[in-house]
Design an enzyme around this catalytic site. Structure first.
Site, PDB file in Angstrom:
ATOM      1  N   ASP A 258       0.822  -1.216   0.000  1.00  0.00           N
ATOM      2  CA  ASP A 258       0.000   0.000   0.000  1.00  0.00           C
ATOM      3  C   ASP A 258       0.851   1.258   0.000  1.00  0.00           C
ATOM      4  OD1 ASP A 258       0.790  -0.739   2.691  1.00  0.00           O
ATOM      5  OD2 ASP A 258      -0.549   0.822   3.428  1.00  0.00           O
TER       6      ASP A 258
ATOM      7  N   GLU B 241       0.242  -1.183   5.621  1.00  0.00           N
ATOM      8  CA  GLU B 241       1.255  -0.765   6.594  1.00  0.00           C
ATOM      9  C   GLU B 241       0.943   0.622   7.104  1.00  0.00           C
ATOM     10  OE1 GLU B 241       5.050   1.192   7.894  1.00  0.00           O
ATOM     11  OE2 GLU B 241       3.746   1.763   6.260  1.00  0.00           O
TER      12      GLU B 241
HETATM   13 ZN   LIG Z   1       6.630   2.515   4.064  1.00  0.00          ZN
END
Ligand SMILES: [Zn+2]
Length: 481
Positions: free
Chosen positions: A78, A145
């Site tokens: 992401d 994340e």
């Molecule tokens: Zn990162």
């Protein structure tokens, strides 16, 4: 495809160029995961996706290295979708438009996604590479994340057989990251008794502080608006009699509060109260003159609500806020300049007859984190507050004797001409969580030079990507030789 595909090393940049076209905001990783899965299938590689959405692709070792120990490479799929307000860009469908400025690659009015797109592109280049000698690889692509490490938190570690992992999400070329902080949050609920009260109603508003990230910026010793307002009011309580009507500030558990406000009912003449406030404010401003030069306190008149905290409740609230620790609790004995343990009084609000205080603590040492939590609990219980422990996440304690670190250090000297700087961050990283799920995992994190990630000013240094790739290639060669 764009001009980006012509940069060296071409395979890595061609993959990066391709993923610029694939929307991949946090929690919207379906398309990018399908892209990686199809690539794995095209090369006949085994892959698994866990229930959370993390993907593992397995690539056998190259000729003669089939039986070398498995190495895990890890990056997150992401990216943070941020754009300038005057830029028309739909992250759900529009490709990121790259733009070169001298030695740097930017996007056009948006984040570039080099965080962690370069790491992902390096893994995709390795997935296809036939010219890089390596042992068996497990390529771990995590999701989400950027909005709370939920991919790593939900990782099914049974998909991984390797016990050494190179994370590719560092942003400082030449650094090797070897540790991060774990975190824990605590909510304190203090019953506050209110009663009818008279007096002159005043409001106080402390603002203009810099605040910042409660992990990364805690070392800067900036003021905490909540702690400072409590301190100023406590000083005033020695000179004048008043009751609190409310006290509040801060709105994020991971930010140092920049603003705090209180309402009080002052008994009798307000001149002594105002003078005491101004005197303590002057002292605070002098102490924080470099850290928080913009600090201001406004005192305003208000209409009396006719009720206020009792004198005892007023005293208890101020004592509790005075006693709670804020800031750096310990520096790392191993890594110069690294905060090992810190805590932040993050939020205060009044809900009905309860004062609710949120704190968050961080440490790279799990035992020190628990000790900080116990200290906050002890203070809360002395004040008569109930304590709730929220969701925590584990840290990654630096292991300066790591064999993987020794290999990366030695090879970095060859590639860069100097030894790396060994660093750890005072914030959460995926490695902390992965290390807890797979005990004994030997881990380091490296990356190219990326600046201003998470903002439209994000940029990656083009040549640093080439050096990052060479380092990765020689490390994989050495680890399997
Ligand atoms: Zn990162």
């Amino acid at each position: 495809m764009t001009f980006v595909s012509s940069f060296e090393p071409r395979p890595l940049w061609a993959h990066f160029d391709r993923i610029l076209e694939i929307p991949r905001g946090s929690k919207e990783e379906d398309r990018i995961r399908r892209h990686v899965t199809l690539l794995a299938e095209r090369h006949g590689l085994e892959h698994d996706t866990d229930a959370t959405g993390n993907l593992v692709v397995r690539k056998p070792g190259t000729a003669g290295r089939e039986n070398a120990p498995v190495t895990i490479l890890q990056g997150h799929l992401d990216m943070v979708n941020e754009k300038d307000s005057d830029v028309a860009h739909d992250f759900a469908s529009d490709p990121i438009r790259p733009r070169q400025e001298g030695e740097w690659l930017h996007a056009t009015g948006t984040t570039l996604g080099a965080d962690n797109g370069i790491g992902v592109a390096a893994m995709l280049a390795l997935l296809e590479a036939s010219d890089v000698p390596h042992g068996p690889l497990e390529l771990l692509f995590t999701i989400d994340e950027e909005t709370g490490l939920t991919g790593a938190s939900g990782l099914d570690a049974s998909l991984l057989s390797g016990r050494r992992l190179i994370n590719l999400d560092s942003e400082e070329e030449g650094d090797v990251t070897v540790g991060c902080a774990g975190g824990a949050g605590t909510v304190l609920r203090l019953p506050v008794e209110s009663a009818a009260a008279t007096g002159t109603a005043l409001t106080l508003r402390l603002r203009g502080l810099r605040g910042g990230h409660s992990g990364i910026d805690i070392v800067l010793q900036r003021g905490n608006a909540l702690k400072l307002l409590a301190r100023i009011l406590t000083a005033a309580s020695e000179a004048a009699s008043f009751r609190l009507v409310r006290l509040e500030g801060g709105n994020m558990h991971n930010a140092i509060p920049r603003e705090a406000a209180a309402a009080v009912l002052v008994e009798g003449d307000t001149a002594a109260f105002r003078a005491a406030i101004e005197a303590e404010l002057a002292a605070v401003k002098a102490e924080f003159q470099s850290a928080d030069p913009g600090m201001t306190l406004e005192i305003g008149a208000a209409t009396s609500p006719g009720r206020a905290f009792s004198p005892e409740a007023t005293a208890t609230v101020l004592r509790l806020l005075e006693a709670l620790p804020h800031g750096v609790l310990a520096m790392s004995p191993d890594i110069p300049g690294l905060v090992e343990t810190s805590t932040n009084v993050a939020t205060v609000k009044v809900e009905g007859d309860t004062l609710v205080v949120g704190t968050s603590s961080r440490s790279s040492a799990g035992s020190a984190l628990r000790a900080a939590e116990r200290r906050i609990t002890a203070i809360a219980e002395l004040a008569g507050a109930a304590v709730e422990h929220g969701h925590g996440y584990p840290g990654w304690k630096p292991d300066l004797k790591s064999p993987l670190l020794a290999t990366v250090k030695a090879l970095q000297l060859e590639v860069y001409g100097h030894e790396p700087k060994i660093v750890a961050v005072h914030a959460g990283l995926e490695c902390g969580i992965i290390g807890e799920k797979a005990p004994g995992m030997d881990m380091v994190s490296i990356g190219p030079q990326i600046e201003a990630p998470h903002s439209p000013n994000e940029r990656v240094h083009i040549e640093s990507v080439g050096r990052f790739w060479r380092l990765l290639a020689v490390v994989l060669d050495r680890l399997s030789a």
